[in-house]
Design an enzyme around this catalytic site. Structure first.
Site, PDB file in Angstrom:
ATOM      1  N   ARG A 111      11.930   3.442   3.012  1.00 35.41           N
ATOM      2  CA  ARG A 111      11.054   2.396   3.879  1.00 35.41           C
ATOM      3  C   ARG A 111      12.634   1.684   4.599  1.00 35.41           C
ATOM      4  O   ARG A 111      13.208   1.255   3.666  1.00 35.41           O
ATOM      5  CB  ARG A 111      10.240   1.429   3.529  1.00 35.41           C
ATOM      6  CG  ARG A 111       9.927   0.513   4.648  1.00 35.41           C
ATOM      7  CD  ARG A 111       8.640  -0.298   4.199  1.00 35.41           C
ATOM      8  NE  ARG A 111       7.499   0.375   4.543  1.00 35.41           N
ATOM      9  CZ  ARG A 111       6.312   0.128   4.731  1.00 35.41           C
ATOM     10  NH1 ARG A 111       5.780  -1.196   4.302  1.00 35.41           N
ATOM     11  NH2 ARG A 111       5.218   0.851   5.049  1.00 35.41           N
TER      12      ARG A 111
ATOM     13  N   ARG B 220       0.719  -1.171   0.268  1.00 40.21           N
ATOM     14  CA  ARG B 220      -0.077   0.004   0.059  1.00 40.21           C
ATOM     15  C   ARG B 220       0.805   1.056   0.093  1.00 40.21           C
ATOM     16  O   ARG B 220       0.431   2.347  -0.814  1.00 40.21           O
ATOM     17  CB  ARG B 220      -0.809  -0.032   1.098  1.00 40.21           C
ATOM     18  CG  ARG B 220      -2.084  -0.651   0.949  1.00 40.21           C
ATOM     19  CD  ARG B 220      -2.719  -1.153   2.418  1.00 40.21           C
ATOM     20  NE  ARG B 220      -1.764  -2.110   2.742  1.00 40.21           N
ATOM     21  CZ  ARG B 220      -1.925  -3.354   2.558  1.00 40.21           C
ATOM     22  NH1 ARG B 220      -2.973  -3.792   1.873  1.00 40.21           N
ATOM     23  NH2 ARG B 220      -0.966  -4.491   2.691  1.00 40.21           N
ATOM     24  N   THR B 221       1.878   1.228   0.902  1.00 44.96           N
ATOM     25  CA  THR B 221       2.670   2.631   0.937  1.00 44.96           C
ATOM     26  C   THR B 221       3.227   2.723  -0.228  1.00 44.96           C
ATOM     27  O   THR B 221       2.948   4.202  -0.839  1.00 44.96           O
ATOM     28  CB  THR B 221       3.513   2.480   2.265  1.00 44.96           C
ATOM     29  OG1 THR B 221       2.890   2.268   3.533  1.00 44.96           O
ATOM     30  CG2 THR B 221       4.232   3.835   2.429  1.00 44.96           C
TER      31      THR B 221
END
Ligand code: NCD
Length: 309
Positions: A109, A58-59
């Site tokens: 991330r 999702r991110t």
């Protein structure tokens, strides 16, 4: 506050939920609502680099979609641990220094808490923290807060029960810090001791006068909530498999729990879910987690516009 003033007040990087204040959130949410569904070229010729040292669906994809919808371009490496020069021993700092010269923004991330802050120290373009280990996930918290406002119509005075892995779950940590900006918010942290929320977050919340309570069962607080924020037990962060097994099955939302939940309350989850929400809950109108995930695109469009336009 106008969008331009808000932009000027941004620190340039998005590292922690603590950077945001109410004015900035109001502007961001208004922009997100205005940008939902937009496709244009306002970020033409702007490049976002995604550096992901941990998995993401999702991110990463909602940020990429947001960038493409505004006419920008995306470059990146999805498994940076194995497919970037990290495997050859390059430091995060060196990678970020280089990528700063290839792109206008770095979405990072990483598996270590503090990695985004380290990257920001050496980057010459904005760094956005897309999750730093058990640290924070500020952009998820933005879309979560936006979802609460849209679903309930307000944030002030809201009662939220955070459930599941509050020790390693970075989204709950960041969202709790954002909620602390709103008067009258009451938070419950529902987890067995092995995955209960850290004292670092609790002391920051208490310093801001947020009413917090701890519980081990969701049924202990279920009569008194507007939002149940369920989270996945972060298997990848446990060193003891036995501890993981104890934690994994501790709190599960199913039909029986939904029957006890107030009619006006909602269930949220940053996703991915494993088995902490039974599939039978999905068809309940109070299950807000897929609507929540969808809100990620508009919030990230607003954020990219603020950082890059
Ligand atoms: C979360 C994350 O990566 O922290 N997912 C997300 O970004 N929506 C939650 C999780 O992995 O459990």
């Amino acid at each position: 506050m106008t969008a331009t003033t808000a932009r000027n007040r941004m620190l340039g990087h998005v590292i922690t939920a603590e950077q945001f204040d109410r004015d900035l959130l109001d502007v961001l949410f208004a922009r997100a609502t205005a940008l939902a569904g937009v496709r244009d070229d306002r970020l033409a010729h702007r490049i976002m680099a995604t550096l992901f040292y941990e998995p993401s669906t999702r991110t990463r994809l909602s940020f990429e979609s947001a960038m493409l919808r505004l006419g920008g371009a995306v470059i990146g490496t999805e498994a940076a641990r194995t497919f970037s020069s990290a495997i050859k021993g390059e430091t995060l700092e060196d990678t970020v220094r280089m990528v700063s010269t290839y792109a206008d923004l770095i979405l990072l991330r990483h598996d270590e808490a503090g990695a985004a802050a380290r990257a920001a120290e050496v980057a010459s373009v904005p760094v956005v923290n897309a999750g730093d280990g058990p640290g924070e996930h500020p952009t998820q918290a933005l879309l979560d807060l936006y979802t609460i406002e849209r679903e309930l119509g307000h944030v002030e005075g809201v009662r939220v029960a955070f459930c599941g892995d509050l020790r390693f779950g970075r989204t709950a940590r960041s969202l709790a810090l954002l909620l602390a900006l709103y008067p009258g918010v009451r938070l419950a942290f529902v987890a067995p001791p092995v995955i209960q929320v850290g004292g670092d977050i609790l002391s920051r919340l208490e310093a801001r006068g947020v009413e917090c309570r701890l519980a081990e069962q969701l049924t202990d607080v279920i009569d008194d909530v507007d939002v149940v924020y369920q989270t996945r037990v972060q298997k990848e962060r446990f060193t003891d498999p036995l501890e993981y097994e104890q934690a994994r099955t501790a709190i599960r939302i199913d039909g029986a729990i939904m029957r006890q939940l107030p009619a006006t309350a909602i269930v949220m989850h940053p996703l991915p879910r494993v088995d902490e929400i039974a599939p039978e809950v999905d068809s309940d109108p109070r299950a807000a987690y897929f609507r929540q995930a969808a809100n990620g695109v508009a919030i990230r469009m607003a954020l990219l516009e603020m950082l890059l336009a």
